[in-house]
Design a protein around this motif. Sequence first.
Motif, short mmCIF file in Angstrom:
data_model
loop_
_atom_site.label_atom_id
_atom_site.label_comp_id
_atom_site.label_asym_id
_atom_site.label_seq_id
_atom_site.Cartn_x
_atom_site.Cartn_y
_atom_site.Cartn_z
N UNK A 1 -21.42 -7.03 -26.35
CA UNK A 1 -22.69 -6.36 -26.61
C UNK A 1 -23.47 -7.20 -27.62
N UNK A 2 -24.67 -7.58 -27.27
CA UNK A 2 -25.50 -8.36 -28.18
C UNK A 2 -26.65 -7.49 -28.66
N UNK A 3 -26.81 -7.40 -29.98
CA UNK A 3 -27.84 -6.55 -30.58
C UNK A 3 -28.78 -7.43 -31.41
N UNK A 4 -29.90 -7.88 -30.83
CA UNK A 4 -30.87 -8.64 -31.62
C UNK A 4 -31.57 -7.71 -32.61
N UNK A 5 -31.61 -8.11 -33.87
CA UNK A 5 -32.19 -7.26 -34.92
C UNK A 5 -33.24 -8.02 -35.72
N UNK A 6 -34.38 -7.39 -35.87
CA UNK A 6 -35.38 -7.90 -36.81
C UNK A 6 -35.94 -6.71 -37.59
N UNK A 7 -35.66 -6.69 -38.88
CA UNK A 7 -36.09 -5.58 -39.75
C UNK A 7 -35.77 -4.22 -39.11
N UNK A 8 -34.49 -4.06 -38.81
CA UNK A 8 -34.02 -2.89 -38.05
C UNK A 8 -33.29 -1.87 -38.91
N UNK A 9 -33.46 -1.93 -40.21
CA UNK A 9 -32.64 -1.10 -41.10
C UNK A 9 -32.78 0.40 -40.82
N UNK A 10 -33.92 0.83 -40.31
CA UNK A 10 -34.16 2.27 -40.14
C UNK A 10 -33.43 2.88 -38.95
#
Length: 346
Positions: free
Chosen positions: A6-15
């Motif tokens: 599973x690949x989870x690309x994150x950009x400013x995803x803290x919320x």
Amino acid sequence: MKYISFVVPCYNSEDYMNRCIDSLLCAGNDVEIIIINDGSTDKTREIAEDYSIKYPDMIKVINKENGGHGSGVNVGLENATGIYFKVVDSDDWLDRQALDRLMFRIRDFCLKKQSNPGTIIPDLFICNYVYDHLYEETHHDISYKNVLDDEKLCRWKDIGNFRASQYLLMHSQIFKTAILRKSGVKLPEHTFYVDNIFAYQPLPYVEHLYYMNVDLYHYFIGREDQSVNEDVMLSRIDQQIRVTERMLTCVDLHAVKKNEPRLAAYMYRYLSIIMSITNILLLMINSEESMLQKNKLWNEIKSRDKNLYRKLKYTSMSGLTNMPGSVGRKLSISGYRVAQKIYKFN
């Protein structure tokens, strides 16, 4: 051995990234979760690394400079060790019961393959997905039960006809990792809407499909800064055009048609949908530049592939969004508004 990466690309995803990652952890140690921190400036990195400390056998964190969603998928694919590969956007999540069923079926196929190397396992699993309008407290699912037999290994010649609201998005697909690598799919950086390339380019390399009639993927709709928000799409029209141009050239549909005519028919239809979206956005902008961009795109198709041009312009949905004059523009946009109200895709 990991059955799925599973690949989870994150950009400013803290919320919202916790909801996503927690839903994947339910699959247990048979999966790996690769969190791609794409140059975030909030607490995304800290949250991701906390998960990797707590679940060292399952979670891997890759920190990189910002390159956009496509860059995150590319890096994830380079580092994946699972037999299958699934992208889950950081604001989306998977249904636990559906994931349990999918994992059971993948394990079963892979264990049979281990004991009998001649066993055929699917190149592509397909599951339903759900448009989740959380703020409106509404949702609706996109299923494929009219197109594919439930839990039956099949080939492209066995598929039925897709409805107007149905096409195989990244949300519905779980590819074999080897198929993605064989297809050579590599997504452009700093570009939104690249999931359409990912969902399209590898299809000719798929021989065996397996559909499960379960609502696996929950696709969150509703954030103002979301890429599918209409205002955001209009502001990123250059990226929509870039994706459309890539899709028009990344697959030789004439070759596909010789070997898999039903797949070719589906892929022509997908191209028509993408062209329709691009046309509508350019019509909405309604500037001299946008009209020049629209005409340029159509002229490029015509000069490169006259058969594809005729098919897109005269025998498919995209032609209906390219009607001449102000009346044609109004009719095209009105049709889009009707579809938007019915299917709630953004």
